[in-house]
Design an enzyme around this catalytic site. Structure first.
Site, short mmCIF file in Angstrom:
data_model
loop_
_atom_site.label_atom_id
_atom_site.label_comp_id
_atom_site.label_asym_id
_atom_site.label_seq_id
_atom_site.Cartn_x
_atom_site.Cartn_y
_atom_site.Cartn_z
N ASP A 112 -3.77 4.69 -16.79
CA ASP A 112 -4.27 3.74 -16.04
C ASP A 112 -5.45 3.22 -16.79
OD1 ASP A 112 -3.93 1.68 -14.43
OD2 ASP A 112 -5.55 1.71 -13.90
N PHE A 155 -1.70 2.40 -11.49
CA PHE A 155 -1.86 1.35 -9.47
C PHE A 155 -1.83 0.22 -10.08
CE2 PHE A 155 -6.16 4.44 -11.23
CZ PHE A 155 -5.46 5.29 -10.14
N ASP A 178 -0.71 -2.71 -10.71
CA ASP A 178 -1.50 -4.30 -9.95
C ASP A 178 -0.72 -5.70 -11.08
OD1 ASP A 178 -1.80 -4.02 -12.23
OD2 ASP A 178 -4.17 -3.39 -12.83
#
Length: 285
Positions: A262, A192, A194
């Site tokens: 992750d 993810f 970010d």
């Protein structure tokens, strides 16, 4: 690539196991209300850095506490009515949130679209996916514009879908791959992208920035949303972790999910929160 190999060798291909709710901050009752909670949580899961004291934990635990007090707090009709001050009250936060108007807009969007197309319940999103992570992401991005995390990069459209993917991962983690968390293609999910994961990869020497970009990040100068640098940071983070997975498989004969990678990298970043990260005002992460 040399640093990437060093990182993989340092753990001997054994990615440290990190449980989904390792901090104990999430709501979980094993049923539909958990799914509703996770969808609202991931609709609001972005851009904490402008307030130096605000972190993801405040969002997750704030929504949890609100549900424990009022199990109807995240009903679709209620989501459409919240104002900025009411959202702050929901999260037990005393001052304006970063991008507060956008957060309120997205709450309204989630409530409206759930009510209009899914009987007001996020579980109907999951049921419609028929145990396919890729299908669930497609359903979300088709029906909820606020989850359409994509950019233009040198004439190409780049799809990153951080918040849609993390909803899948949260379901998978919370329900331990069963029931609402059962996805037959969970391996199709990437990390993810970010601002914490790139900071960790940079610390490990896996991501290398130009001197100009390094200076900007270390000086806390904003990197514009949609700029080439911002897209590259996020896309290269995904690519780097996929390369780590490939290396773990080829060298140590172990199959690791991107979700597991992750969780490991993100938890490392949370524990080392002082790592300099890029700062971008964005509703997507």
């Amino acid at each position: 690539m040399d640093e990437l190999e060093k990182a993989v060798d340092s753990i001997q291909g054994l990615v440290p196991k990190v449980e989904w709710d390792f901090e104990g901050i999430h709501y979980f009752d094993g049923g539909p209300l958990t799914v509703q909670y996770l969808f609202v949580l991931d609709a609001l899961n972005f851009c904490f850095w402008p307030d130096e004291e605000l972190i993801y934990d405040h969002l997750a635990s704030g929504l949890k506490a609100s549900l424990q007090k009022d199990k109807y707090a995240l009903d679709a009709n209620r989501l459409q009515m919240y104002t900025g001050p009411q959202l702050r009250e929901l999260l037990n936060w005393s001052r304006p949130l970063p991008l507060e108007e956008e957060r309120v807009r997205l709450l309204h969007e989630v409530g409206l679209e759930l009510e209009r197309n899914f009987g007001g319940e996020a579980t109907n999103l999951v049921k419609a996916s028929k145990n396919s992570a890729a299908s669930l992401i497609s359903i979300i991005t088709r029906n909820f514009p606020g989850f359409r995390d994509h950019s233009l990069y040198k004439g190409h459209q780049v799809f990153l879908y951080k918040r849609a993917q993390i909803f899948v991962a949260d379901l998978w983690g919370a329900f331990k791959g069963e029931g609402y968390g059962k996805f037959n293609d969970i391996g199709s999910i990437t990390i993810f992208a970010d601002y914490i994961i790139p900071a960790v990869l940079r610390e490990l020497g896996i991501l290398k920035y130009s001197s100009a970009l390094s200076d900007s990040i270390d000086s806390k100068i904003e990197v514009c949303a949609g700029s080439e640098e911002e897209v590259e940071i996020r896309a290269c983070s995904i690519y780097a972790v996929e390369k780590m997975r490939e290396l773990i498989k080829s060298k140590f004969k172990k199959q690791v999910l991107s979700i597991e990678m992750d969780l490991w990298l993100w938890s490392y970043g949370v524990r080392n929160y002082a790592l300099p990260h890029h700062r971008t005002l964005s509703i997507y992460y």
